[in-house]
Scaffold this motif. Structure first.
Motif, PDB file in Angstrom:
ATOM      1  N   LEU A  35      -5.270   1.287  -6.021  1.00 36.66           N
ATOM      2  CA  LEU A  35      -5.908   1.302  -7.308  1.00 36.66           C
ATOM      3  C   LEU A  35      -5.190   0.098  -8.418  1.00 36.66           C
ATOM      4  CD1 LEU A  35      -6.543   5.026  -7.948  1.00 36.66           C
ATOM      5  CD2 LEU A  35      -7.547   3.405  -6.468  1.00 36.66           C
ATOM      6  N   VAL A  36      -5.977  -0.826  -8.640  1.00 31.91           N
ATOM      7  CA  VAL A  36      -5.373  -1.929  -9.525  1.00 31.91           C
ATOM      8  C   VAL A  36      -5.948  -2.108 -10.757  1.00 31.91           C
ATOM      9  CG1 VAL A  36      -5.450  -4.520  -9.336  1.00 31.91           C
ATOM     10  CG2 VAL A  36      -5.275  -3.227  -7.138  1.00 31.91           C
ATOM     11  N   GLY A  37      -5.018  -2.318 -11.718  1.00 26.81           N
ATOM     12  CA  GLY A  37      -5.430  -2.565 -13.197  1.00 26.81           C
ATOM     13  C   GLY A  37      -5.823  -3.905 -13.342  1.00 26.81           C
ATOM     14  N   LYS A  38      -6.931  -4.400 -13.863  1.00 28.17           N
ATOM     15  CA  LYS A  38      -7.227  -5.821 -14.363  1.00 28.17           C
ATOM     16  C   LYS A  38      -7.232  -5.924 -15.807  1.00 28.17           C
ATOM     17  CE  LYS A  38     -10.050  -7.930 -11.720  1.00 28.17           C
ATOM     18  NZ  LYS A  38     -11.067  -8.618 -10.748  1.00 28.17           N
ATOM     19  N   ARG A  39      -5.945  -6.378 -16.330  1.00 29.78           N
ATOM     20  CA  ARG A  39      -5.973  -6.623 -17.707  1.00 29.78           C
ATOM     21  C   ARG A  39      -6.626  -7.740 -18.427  1.00 29.78           C
ATOM     22  NH1 ARG A  39      -4.193  -2.341 -16.394  1.00 29.78           N
ATOM     23  NH2 ARG A  39      -1.972  -1.832 -16.141  1.00 29.78           N
ATOM     24  N   GLY A  40      -7.322  -7.240 -19.386  1.00 26.85           N
ATOM     25  CA  GLY A  40      -7.914  -8.242 -20.349  1.00 26.85           C
ATOM     26  C   GLY A  40      -8.476  -7.536 -21.588  1.00 26.85           C
ATOM     27  N   LEU A  41      -9.443  -8.202 -22.313  1.00 26.71           N
ATOM     28  CA  LEU A  41      -9.719  -7.636 -23.703  1.00 26.71           C
ATOM     29  C   LEU A  41     -10.122  -5.982 -23.397  1.00 26.71           C
ATOM     30  CD1 LEU A  41     -10.426  -8.280 -26.612  1.00 26.71           C
ATOM     31  CD2 LEU A  41     -12.745  -8.613 -25.552  1.00 26.71           C
ATOM     32  N   ALA A  42     -10.648  -5.853 -22.189  1.00 29.45           N
ATOM     33  CA  ALA A  42     -10.709  -4.284 -21.878  1.00 29.45           C
ATOM     34  C   ALA A  42     -10.380  -4.365 -20.468  1.00 29.45           C
ATOM     35  CB  ALA A  42     -12.455  -3.723 -21.830  1.00 29.45           C
ATOM     36  N   THR A  43      -9.328  -3.316 -20.279  1.00 26.58           N
ATOM     37  CA  THR A  43      -8.735  -3.151 -18.946  1.00 26.58           C
ATOM     38  C   THR A  43      -9.960  -2.485 -17.985  1.00 26.58           C
ATOM     39  OG1 THR A  43      -6.622  -3.099 -19.811  1.00 26.58           O
ATOM     40  CG2 THR A  43      -6.860  -2.161 -17.610  1.00 26.58           C
ATOM     41  N   THR A  44      -9.923  -3.197 -16.824  1.00 27.81           N
ATOM     42  CA  THR A  44     -10.859  -2.271 -15.701  1.00 27.81           C
ATOM     43  C   THR A  44     -10.108  -2.397 -14.516  1.00 27.81           C
ATOM     44  OG1 THR A  44     -11.562  -4.701 -15.097  1.00 27.81           O
ATOM     45  CG2 THR A  44     -13.089  -3.435 -16.743  1.00 27.81           C
ATOM     46  N   TYR A  45     -10.737  -1.335 -13.559  1.00 33.37           N
ATOM     47  CA  TYR A  45      -9.964  -0.994 -12.491  1.00 33.37           C
ATOM     48  C   TYR A  45     -10.567  -1.247 -11.170  1.00 33.37           C
ATOM     49  CZ  TYR A  45      -6.701   1.143 -15.746  1.00 33.37           C
ATOM     50  OH  TYR A  45      -5.807   1.335 -16.696  1.00 33.37           O
ATOM     51  N   GLU A  46     -10.147  -1.373 -10.096  1.00 33.22           N
ATOM     52  CA  GLU A  46     -10.686  -1.485  -8.720  1.00 33.22           C
ATOM     53  C   GLU A  46      -9.686  -0.783  -7.787  1.00 33.22           C
ATOM     54  OE1 GLU A  46     -11.343  -5.842  -8.254  1.00 33.22           O
ATOM     55  OE2 GLU A  46      -9.344  -6.195  -7.513  1.00 33.22           O
ATOM     56  N   VAL A  47     -10.586  -0.664  -6.604  1.00 34.13           N
ATOM     57  CA  VAL A  47      -9.825  -0.142  -5.429  1.00 34.13           C
ATOM     58  C   VAL A  47      -9.826  -1.073  -4.452  1.00 34.13           C
ATOM     59  CG1 VAL A  47     -10.340   1.481  -3.524  1.00 34.13           C
ATOM     60  CG2 VAL A  47     -11.088   2.142  -5.622  1.00 34.13           C
ATOM     61  N   LYS A  48      -8.461  -1.478  -4.010  1.00 29.70           N
ATOM     62  CA  LYS A  48      -8.425  -2.463  -2.861  1.00 29.70           C
ATOM     63  C   LYS A  48      -8.025  -1.879  -1.674  1.00 29.70           C
ATOM     64  CE  LYS A  48      -7.456  -6.565  -5.283  1.00 29.70           C
ATOM     65  NZ  LYS A  48      -6.683  -7.789  -5.471  1.00 29.70           N
ATOM     66  N   ILE A  49      -8.552  -2.181  -0.432  1.00 28.35           N
ATOM     67  CA  ILE A  49      -8.091  -1.477   0.925  1.00 28.35           C
ATOM     68  C   ILE A  49      -7.455  -2.504   1.702  1.00 28.35           C
ATOM     69  CG2 ILE A  49      -8.837  -0.458   2.999  1.00 28.35           C
ATOM     70  CD1 ILE A  49      -9.201   1.195   0.376  1.00 28.35           C
ATOM     71  N   TYR A  50      -6.280  -2.620   1.812  1.00 32.40           N
ATOM     72  CA  TYR A  50      -5.397  -3.393   2.671  1.00 32.40           C
ATOM     73  C   TYR A  50      -5.375  -3.009   4.113  1.00 32.40           C
ATOM     74  CZ  TYR A  50      -3.699  -5.190  -1.791  1.00 32.40           C
ATOM     75  OH  TYR A  50      -3.664  -5.947  -2.997  1.00 32.40           O
ATOM     76  N   GLY A  51      -5.383  -4.105   5.050  1.00 29.75           N
ATOM     77  CA  GLY A  51      -5.056  -3.816   6.466  1.00 29.75           C
ATOM     78  C   GLY A  51      -3.544  -3.751   6.760  1.00 29.75           C
ATOM     79  N   PRO A  52      -3.428  -3.659   8.033  1.00 31.17           N
ATOM     80  CA  PRO A  52      -2.076  -3.466   8.539  1.00 31.17           C
ATOM     81  C   PRO A  52      -1.076  -4.702   8.150  1.00 31.17           C
ATOM     82  CG  PRO A  52      -3.319  -3.785  10.432  1.00 31.17           C
ATOM     83  CD  PRO A  52      -4.441  -3.670   9.250  1.00 31.17           C
ATOM     84  N   GLU A  53      -1.511  -5.785   7.982  1.00 33.75           N
ATOM     85  CA  GLU A  53      -0.835  -7.234   7.468  1.00 33.75           C
ATOM     86  C   GLU A  53      -0.779  -7.217   6.080  1.00 33.75           C
ATOM     87  OE1 GLU A  53       1.091  -8.414   9.864  1.00 33.75           O
ATOM     88  OE2 GLU A  53       0.273  -6.922  11.166  1.00 33.75           O
ATOM     89  N   TRP A  54      -1.207  -6.161   5.352  1.00 36.88           N
ATOM     90  CA  TRP A  54      -1.432  -6.389   3.848  1.00 36.88           C
ATOM     91  C   TRP A  54      -2.312  -7.299   3.361  1.00 36.88           C
ATOM     92  CZ3 TRP A  54       0.042  -2.466   0.762  1.00 36.88           C
ATOM     93  CH2 TRP A  54       0.801  -1.668   1.060  1.00 36.88           C
ATOM     94  N   THR A  55      -3.489  -7.515   4.027  1.00 39.33           N
ATOM     95  CA  THR A  55      -4.358  -8.464   3.822  1.00 39.33           C
ATOM     96  C   THR A  55      -5.632  -7.516   3.175  1.00 39.33           C
ATOM     97  OG1 THR A  55      -5.234  -8.472   5.962  1.00 39.33           O
ATOM     98  CG2 THR A  55      -4.089 -10.339   5.517  1.00 39.33           C
ATOM     99  N   VAL A  56      -6.332  -7.974   2.098  1.00 36.73           N
ATOM    100  CA  VAL A  56      -7.407  -7.233   1.438  1.00 36.73           C
ATOM    101  C   VAL A  56      -8.731  -7.334   2.275  1.00 36.73           C
ATOM    102  CG1 VAL A  56      -8.941  -7.095  -0.525  1.00 36.73           C
ATOM    103  CG2 VAL A  56      -6.468  -7.962  -0.934  1.00 36.73           C
ATOM    104  N   SER A 102     -11.321  -4.939   1.489  1.00 39.89           N
ATOM    105  CA  SER A 102     -12.203  -4.881   0.795  1.00 39.89           C
ATOM    106  C   SER A 102     -11.807  -4.451  -0.765  1.00 39.89           C
ATOM    107  CB  SER A 102     -13.433  -3.481   1.119  1.00 39.89           C
ATOM    108  OG  SER A 102     -12.379  -2.332   0.783  1.00 39.89           O
ATOM    109  N   ASP A 103     -12.507  -4.805  -1.832  1.00 37.74           N
ATOM    110  CA  ASP A 103     -12.290  -4.249  -3.127  1.00 37.74           C
ATOM    111  C   ASP A 103     -13.529  -3.992  -3.820  1.00 37.74           C
ATOM    112  OD1 ASP A 103     -13.542  -6.512  -3.861  1.00 37.74           O
ATOM    113  OD2 ASP A 103     -11.643  -7.833  -4.079  1.00 37.74           O
ATOM    114  N   THR A 104     -13.406  -2.885  -4.514  1.00 33.20           N
ATOM    115  CA  THR A 104     -14.637  -2.324  -5.182  1.00 33.20           C
ATOM    116  C   THR A 104     -14.353  -1.847  -6.723  1.00 33.20           C
ATOM    117  OG1 THR A 104     -15.138  -1.145  -3.140  1.00 33.20           O
ATOM    118  CG2 THR A 104     -16.289  -0.368  -4.824  1.00 33.20           C
ATOM    119  N   PRO A 105     -15.320  -1.994  -7.552  1.00 29.31           N
ATOM    120  CA  PRO A 105     -14.918  -1.417  -9.037  1.00 29.31           C
ATOM    121  C   PRO A 105     -14.638  -0.143  -9.034  1.00 29.31           C
ATOM    122  CG  PRO A 105     -16.836  -3.023  -8.922  1.00 29.31           C
ATOM    123  CD  PRO A 105     -16.281  -2.771  -7.660  1.00 29.31           C
ATOM    124  N   LEU A 106     -14.029   0.415  -9.752  1.00 25.35           N
ATOM    125  CA  LEU A 106     -13.549   1.757 -10.148  1.00 25.35           C
ATOM    126  C   LEU A 106     -13.912   2.278 -11.466  1.00 25.35           C
ATOM    127  CD1 LEU A 106     -12.045   4.184  -8.869  1.00 25.35           C
ATOM    128  CD2 LEU A 106     -10.132   3.301  -9.771  1.00 25.35           C
TER     129      LEU A 106
END
Length: 116
Positions: A45-66, A68-72
């Motif tokens: 669960l990743v915080g995207k800092r800015g004027l308003a902080t938003t969050y997203e869900v990132k799914i990583y594979g076995p080699e730590w490559t993204v 998928s990512d989806t807004p949260l």
């Protein structure tokens, strides 16, 4: 796990050998508010800092490559991943879900099937 040691690596996902949890840490490029990992995948669960902080869900594979990512919606509380990586669950704090208590927060849990 998410490193909370002050300094370089703070907030980044670190890994250690299962047979030596006090061993040296290897840091990934992933920075998360919450993280849960298995041998096959990780949810972050990743915080995207800015004027308003938003969050997203990132799914990583076995080699730590993204993979998928989806807004949260809401403020991250928990992230879980099923053992086989087919299901993800996130829990967030949200406002406005209840008419009974204006201004009060509640929690929202979402479970998703990851098609692999």
């Amino acid at each position: 796990f998410r490193s909370t040691s002050p300094g370089e690596g703070y907030g980044q996902v670190a890994v250690v050998p299962l047979d030596n949890p006090n061993g040296p840490r290897a840091f990934t490029d992933a920075s998360c508010e919450r993280v849960y990992a298995t041998r096959q995948a990780a949810i972050c669960l990743v915080g995207k800092r800015g004027l308003a902080t938003t969050y997203e869900v990132k799914i990583y594979g076995p080699e730590w490559t993204v993979e998928s990512d989806t807004p949260l919606t809401g403020l991250p509380s928990r992230a879980r991943l099923s053992r086989d990586g087919s299901l993800t669950a996130t829990t967030t704090f949200v406002y406005g879900d209840s008419y009974a208590s204006p201004g009060q927060f509640s929690t929202r849990t979402n479970v998703h099937n990851q098609s692999r």
